[in-house]
Scaffold this active site. Structure first.
Site, mmCIF file in Angstrom:
data_model
loop_
_atom_site.group_PDB
_atom_site.id
_atom_site.type_symbol
_atom_site.label_atom_id
_atom_site.label_comp_id
_atom_site.label_asym_id
_atom_site.label_seq_id
_atom_site.Cartn_x
_atom_site.Cartn_y
_atom_site.Cartn_z
ATOM 1 N N THR A 34 -0.810 2.203 4.721
ATOM 2 C CA THR A 34 -0.370 3.575 4.455
ATOM 3 C C THR A 34 0.344 4.134 5.670
ATOM 4 O O THR A 34 -0.137 3.979 6.786
ATOM 5 C CB THR A 34 -1.609 4.458 4.192
ATOM 6 O OG1 THR A 34 -2.141 4.125 2.933
ATOM 7 C CG2 THR A 34 -1.273 5.949 4.236
ATOM 8 N N THR A 78 -5.316 7.518 8.243
ATOM 9 C CA THR A 78 -5.291 6.389 7.316
ATOM 10 C C THR A 78 -6.725 5.907 7.157
ATOM 11 O O THR A 78 -7.554 6.140 8.028
ATOM 12 C CB THR A 78 -4.366 5.271 7.843
ATOM 13 O OG1 THR A 78 -4.394 4.169 6.931
ATOM 14 C CG2 THR A 78 -4.803 4.784 9.212
ATOM 15 N N GLY A 79 -7.003 5.267 6.061
ATOM 16 C CA GLY A 79 -8.362 4.783 5.828
ATOM 17 C C GLY A 79 -8.942 5.351 4.550
ATOM 18 O O GLY A 79 -8.198 5.787 3.666
ATOM 19 N N THR A 123 1.653 6.978 0.485
ATOM 20 C CA THR A 123 0.772 5.837 0.179
ATOM 21 C C THR A 123 0.669 5.598 -1.325
ATOM 22 O O THR A 123 0.939 6.496 -2.128
ATOM 23 C CB THR A 123 -0.648 6.120 0.723
ATOM 24 O OG1 THR A 123 -1.447 4.950 0.580
ATOM 25 C CG2 THR A 123 -1.317 7.252 -0.029
ATOM 26 N N ARG A 132 -7.237 9.327 -9.311
ATOM 27 C CA ARG A 132 -7.844 9.572 -7.987
ATOM 28 C C ARG A 132 -6.749 9.954 -6.978
ATOM 29 O O ARG A 132 -5.684 9.368 -6.935
ATOM 30 C CB ARG A 132 -8.561 8.309 -7.529
ATOM 31 C CG ARG A 132 -9.196 8.378 -6.127
ATOM 32 C CD ARG A 132 -8.282 7.845 -5.038
ATOM 33 N NE ARG A 132 -8.977 7.726 -3.751
ATOM 34 C CZ ARG A 132 -8.366 7.433 -2.611
ATOM 35 N NH1 ARG A 132 -7.070 7.235 -2.588
ATOM 36 N NH2 ARG A 132 -9.052 7.330 -1.499
ATOM 37 N N SER A 160 0.815 -1.227 0.000
ATOM 38 C CA SER A 160 0.000 0.000 0.000
ATOM 39 C C SER A 160 0.843 1.268 0.000
ATOM 40 O O SER A 160 0.302 2.361 0.108
ATOM 41 C CB SER A 160 -0.929 0.008 1.210
ATOM 42 O OG SER A 160 -0.170 -0.065 2.385
#
Ligand code: SD4
Length: 344
Positions: A204, A255-256, A222, A232, A82
């Site tokens: 990440t 993060t997420g 990330t 994106r 990631s």
């Protein structure tokens, strides 16, 4: 992968903060905390990154230098799917990277959707130091990197390509569904990482630090959400969303699901909440509360987590769904903290 499981666990970490707190000046004055450096980073595999950051912090170096060195560890690690080299690609099979830095002077730089550069964090730092801009994106970011002597490299590993080709069979981008699948696997205890994407090691890195001079710095880097649309950009390279540093108050990172973090300017919210008196933990919880409020119908399925450190050297983290953890390194060593979450 085996090494990733060898981590020191802890449910609490106290003592250090109160030592530092006693040295604080009166409220309102610039605060300098001598002698108690600290670095924290998202996700337990990043103990290795903390170690690299500590090489600088532990010998009196600057927080910014430390975090930039630290986050390069996962950037160069092909096993980390990631971040950087080996990161899972977008839906077109391209590895596009997001990265940013912010220092104690409030200076910052970022690159977004940059391709073929193994260490985007170094480019982000140069955007801060050598350009009149804060953000460079895509082809322009690559052009700048090449002008600074970076070399283009193929970042798509065999492992990541294989995972992408497997994903192509369904070609369905659905972070929520992925999370449900992950939950099922976790319940069967088949996987070491609770969240999120199918490669099982999404992590990440957001890293923030305070150095021996009491100065703060942060970096976030990330490859973003796997199989995202080409172009994106998530929260990670956006100052105020994936990272924010205010040298008077503290620093935070996230993060997420980046879209949810951007919608609330997440890391900025955390730092501002600390400014208004909240502890790092309470401040992270406040940011999570806003994300939960924004997603009243499906909040359980939107994983986002924050971590933060303040000028006292106190730290905290909080997530929407269970499973988030972060690494803390001080003179006392490194621990991994499993955080609390809004939903259990
Ligand atoms: C993103 N926030 O691109 C990143 C993904 C992430 O752990 O943090 N994954 O939205």
């Amino acid at each position: 992968m085996i090494n990733r499981r060898k981590f020191i666990r802890a449910s609490a970490f106290t003592g250090f903060a109160s030592l530092v707190g006693s040295k604080l000046k009166a409220a309102g004055e610039p605060v300098t905390v001598k002698g108690q450096p600290i670095v924290i980073s998202t996700w337990k595999p990043n103990v290795k990154a903390n170690k690299a950051a500590w090489e600088i912090l532990g010998s009196g170096g600057r927080a910014l230098d430390a975090v930039v060195q630290g986050v390069q560890v996962p950037e160069a690690d092909p096993e980390d799917m990631s971040v950087g080299y080996g990161g899972l690609p977008d839906r077109d099979g391209k590895v596009t990277l997001d990265s940013c830095v912010m220092d104690e002077f409030g200076q910052c730089g970022s690159v977004m959707a940059i391709e073929n550069i193994m260490h985007p964090v170094l480019v982000a730092r140069l955007v801060m130091e050598k350009t009149p801009h804060v953000q460079l994106v895509g082809a322009g970011a690559l052009q700048f990197a090449l002008s600074q002597g970076f070399k283009e490299e193929n970042l798509l590993t065999e492992q990541s390509e294989k995972a992408w080709r497997e994903w192509l069979k369904k070609s369905k981008y659905d972070p929520m569904e992925t999370l449900h699948e992950m939950d099922k696997l976790i319940q069967k205890q088949q996987v070491p990482y609770p969240w999120p994407v199918p490669d099982l090691n999404h992590d990440t890195i957001g890293m923030v630090a305070m150095d021996t001079n009491g100065n703060l710095g942060g970096a976030c880097t990330t490859s973003g959400m796997a199989y995202k649309m080409h172009g994106r950009v998530g929260d990670s390279p956006i100052i105020g969303a994936g990272l924010f540093v205010d040298n008077e108050i503290g620093a935070a990172s996230s993060t997420g699901v980046g879209e949810e973090v951007v919608k609330i300017c997440g890391s900025h919210v955390v730092v501002e909440a600390m400014r208004h008196g909240m502890s790092p933990l309470e401040a992270c919880k406040e940011a999570v509360r806003r994300i939960v409020k924004n997603n009243s119908k499906n909040a359980k399925d939107v994983q986002v987590a924050f971590l933060a450190v303040n000028k006292k050297g106190e730290h905290g983290g909080f997530s929407v769904a269970p499973g988030f953890n972060y690494c803390v390194t001080t003179k006392k060593g490194t621990i991994v903290i499993d955080t609390k979450s809004w939903f259990s």
